[in-house]
Design a protein around this motif. Structure first.
Motif, mmCIF file in Angstrom:
data_model
loop_
_atom_site.group_PDB
_atom_site.id
_atom_site.type_symbol
_atom_site.label_atom_id
_atom_site.label_comp_id
_atom_site.label_asym_id
_atom_site.label_seq_id
_atom_site.Cartn_x
_atom_site.Cartn_y
_atom_site.Cartn_z
ATOM 1 N N MET A 1 -23.584 -15.525 16.566
ATOM 2 C CA MET A 1 -22.764 -15.775 15.382
ATOM 3 C C MET A 1 -23.612 -15.783 14.109
ATOM 4 N N LEU A 2 -24.814 -16.348 14.221
ATOM 5 C CA LEU A 2 -25.708 -16.377 13.062
ATOM 6 C C LEU A 2 -26.103 -14.974 12.632
ATOM 7 N N ALA A 3 -26.140 -14.052 13.595
ATOM 8 C CA ALA A 3 -26.455 -12.663 13.263
ATOM 9 C C ALA A 3 -25.247 -11.916 12.732
ATOM 10 N N VAL A 4 -24.055 -12.263 13.242
ATOM 11 C CA VAL A 4 -22.848 -11.500 12.923
ATOM 12 C C VAL A 4 -22.181 -11.933 11.624
ATOM 13 N N ILE A 5 -21.960 -13.214 11.459
ATOM 14 C CA ILE A 5 -21.169 -13.706 10.321
ATOM 15 C C ILE A 5 -21.706 -13.231 8.971
ATOM 16 N N PRO A 6 -23.022 -13.318 8.709
ATOM 17 C CA PRO A 6 -23.510 -12.903 7.385
ATOM 18 C C PRO A 6 -23.227 -11.444 7.045
ATOM 19 N N GLN A 7 -23.006 -10.606 8.054
ATOM 20 C CA GLN A 7 -22.773 -9.186 7.782
ATOM 21 C C GLN A 7 -21.499 -8.949 6.980
ATOM 22 N N PHE A 8 -20.568 -9.898 7.051
ATOM 23 C CA PHE A 8 -19.260 -9.701 6.425
ATOM 24 C C PHE A 8 -18.997 -10.684 5.283
ATOM 25 N N ILE A 9 -20.064 -11.323 4.801
ATOM 26 C CA ILE A 9 -19.931 -12.304 3.737
ATOM 27 C C ILE A 9 -20.517 -11.763 2.438
ATOM 28 N N GLU A 10 -19.757 -11.887 1.374
ATOM 29 C CA GLU A 10 -20.252 -11.589 0.034
ATOM 30 C C GLU A 10 -20.494 -12.942 -0.641
ATOM 31 N N TYR A 11 -21.776 -13.329 -0.754
ATOM 32 C CA TYR A 11 -22.087 -14.690 -1.196
ATOM 33 C C TYR A 11 -21.668 -14.962 -2.640
ATOM 34 N N SER A 12 -21.460 -13.911 -3.445
ATOM 35 C CA SER A 12 -21.070 -14.119 -4.839
ATOM 36 C C SER A 12 -19.572 -14.392 -4.992
ATOM 37 N N ALA A 13 -18.806 -14.200 -3.908
ATOM 38 C CA ALA A 13 -17.359 -14.454 -3.928
ATOM 39 C C ALA A 13 -17.074 -15.791 -3.245
ATOM 40 N N PRO A 14 -15.862 -16.356 -3.448
ATOM 41 C CA PRO A 14 -15.508 -17.613 -2.771
ATOM 42 C C PRO A 14 -15.691 -17.491 -1.261
ATOM 43 N N LEU A 15 -16.363 -18.469 -0.664
ATOM 44 C CA LEU A 15 -16.750 -18.353 0.737
ATOM 45 C C LEU A 15 -15.656 -18.767 1.720
ATOM 46 N N THR A 16 -14.926 -19.813 1.399
ATOM 47 C CA THR A 16 -13.947 -20.346 2.351
ATOM 48 C C THR A 16 -12.925 -19.311 2.806
ATOM 49 N N PRO A 17 -12.290 -18.546 1.891
ATOM 50 C CA PRO A 17 -11.345 -17.515 2.353
ATOM 51 C C PRO A 17 -12.004 -16.477 3.259
ATOM 52 N N GLN A 18 -13.255 -16.123 2.960
ATOM 53 C CA GLN A 18 -13.954 -15.142 3.790
ATOM 54 C C GLN A 18 -14.202 -15.694 5.189
ATOM 55 N N TYR A 19 -14.615 -16.956 5.257
ATOM 56 C CA TYR A 19 -14.835 -17.584 6.560
ATOM 57 C C TYR A 19 -13.546 -17.610 7.378
ATOM 58 N N LEU A 20 -12.437 -17.943 6.741
ATOM 59 C CA LEU A 20 -11.152 -18.026 7.441
ATOM 60 C C LEU A 20 -10.732 -16.655 7.972
ATOM 61 N N ILE A 21 -10.927 -15.619 7.166
ATOM 62 C CA ILE A 21 -10.559 -14.263 7.585
ATOM 63 C C ILE A 21 -11.380 -13.839 8.799
ATOM 64 N N ILE A 22 -12.690 -14.095 8.750
ATOM 65 C CA ILE A 22 -13.564 -13.715 9.868
ATOM 66 C C ILE A 22 -13.193 -14.496 11.126
ATOM 67 N N ALA A 23 -12.972 -15.807 10.978
ATOM 68 C CA ALA A 23 -12.626 -16.651 12.133
ATOM 69 C C ALA A 23 -11.320 -16.206 12.773
ATOM 70 N N MET A 24 -10.325 -15.899 11.958
ATOM 71 C CA MET A 24 -9.028 -15.478 12.492
ATOM 72 C C MET A 24 -9.114 -14.080 13.120
ATOM 73 N N THR A 25 -9.930 -13.205 12.538
ATOM 74 C CA THR A 25 -10.096 -11.862 13.088
ATOM 75 C C THR A 25 -10.721 -11.915 14.473
ATOM 76 N N PHE A 26 -11.798 -12.688 14.608
ATOM 77 C CA PHE A 26 -12.452 -12.809 15.906
ATOM 78 C C PHE A 26 -11.561 -13.524 16.924
ATOM 79 N N ALA A 27 -10.795 -14.512 16.472
ATOM 80 C CA ALA A 27 -9.887 -15.213 17.380
ATOM 81 C C ALA A 27 -8.795 -14.279 17.886
ATOM 82 N N PHE A 28 -8.252 -13.457 16.998
ATOM 83 C CA PHE A 28 -7.182 -12.531 17.386
ATOM 84 C C PHE A 28 -7.651 -11.555 18.456
ATOM 85 N N THR A 29 -8.795 -10.907 18.214
ATOM 86 C CA THR A 29 -9.270 -9.924 19.191
ATOM 87 C C THR A 29 -9.643 -10.592 20.510
ATOM 88 N N ASP A 30 -10.197 -11.795 20.452
ATOM 89 C CA ASP A 30 -10.546 -12.511 21.682
ATOM 90 C C ASP A 30 -9.296 -12.866 22.481
#
Length: 212
Positions: A131-160
């Motif tokens: 996860m430490l290797a994967v998550i940063p690949q899809f994060i734009e640190y200059s943008a709000p982080l919480t919405p990005q985290y939620l999108i990534i978490a829901m995307t991975f949960a859906f496919t799983d």
């Protein structure tokens, strides 16, 4: 998170979920022993465990971003290198045939299945590194982080949830392709190539993003 980045995240999440591992073996075991309806509660546990690991990693990433954006970018490139190494290692691995233990007796409780799924992901140190290797690949640190985290978490949960439903419901058929060393060697090459391809796509994506 822009659309291109999310599509990349979505495709990558399918590769990660489909790749045979502890979660798929757990799901197939439950499917064979308890049937789909009961066995699928184990998948719910896996996703809850995934979210716990995700949250733990995100807290650490938040600290890194606040401390040094440069360190975060270095971490992103280290993640790309790790994913490529992971793919190369899997490509070279022959792999062992998957063995599922069939149990007969009183069905396990739903809460026990969920708890086992949670524990499987939470206690696995490889999950945190991955996860430490994967998550940063899809994060734009200059943008709000919480919405990005939620999108990534829901995307991975859906496919799983979708992939593990397949492993749970089609356990007997899936095992046919995982029972011999030849099959596992072929699968390792397929998913190893996909991991390496994903790493190269992410590297290219980073370059384009930085140039733009």
């Amino acid at each position: 998170m822009n659309l291109d980045m999310w599509v990349t995240c979505f495709v990558a999440s399918w590769i990660f979920s489909l790749s045979p591992g502890a979660g798929s073996v757990f799901s197939m075991t439950n499917g064979l022993n308890y049937g789909f309806k009961r066995g699928y509660f184990g998948v719910i546990g896996l996703v809850l465990g995934l979210w716990i690991v995700f949250l733990a990693v995100v807290v650490g990433l938040g600290a890194i971003i606040q401390a040094s954006p440069l360190a975060f970018n270095i971490l992103k490139w280290a993640g790309v290198a790790y994913l490529f190494y992971l793919g190369l290692d899997q490509w070279r691995s022959k792999g062992s045939p998957v063995k599922v233990k069939e149990e007969h007796g009183t069905p396990v409780s739903i809460m026990s299945l969920i708890a086992k799924g949670v524990a499987l992901n939470v206690v696995n140190p490889k999950g945190y590194i991955f996860m430490l290797a994967v998550i940063p690949q899809f994060i734009e640190y200059s943008a709000p982080l919480t919405p990005q985290y939620l999108i990534i978490a829901m995307t991975f949960a859906f496919t799983d949830l979708v992939v593990m439903a397949g492993y749970t419901g089609l356990a007997a058929k899936a095992l046919v392709y995982l029972k011999t060393e030849a099959h596992m060697s072929m699968l390792n090459k397929v998913f190893g190539a996909l991991f390496m391809a994903a790493a190269m796509v992410l590297a290219t994506f980073h370059q384009v993003h930085q140039v733009s």
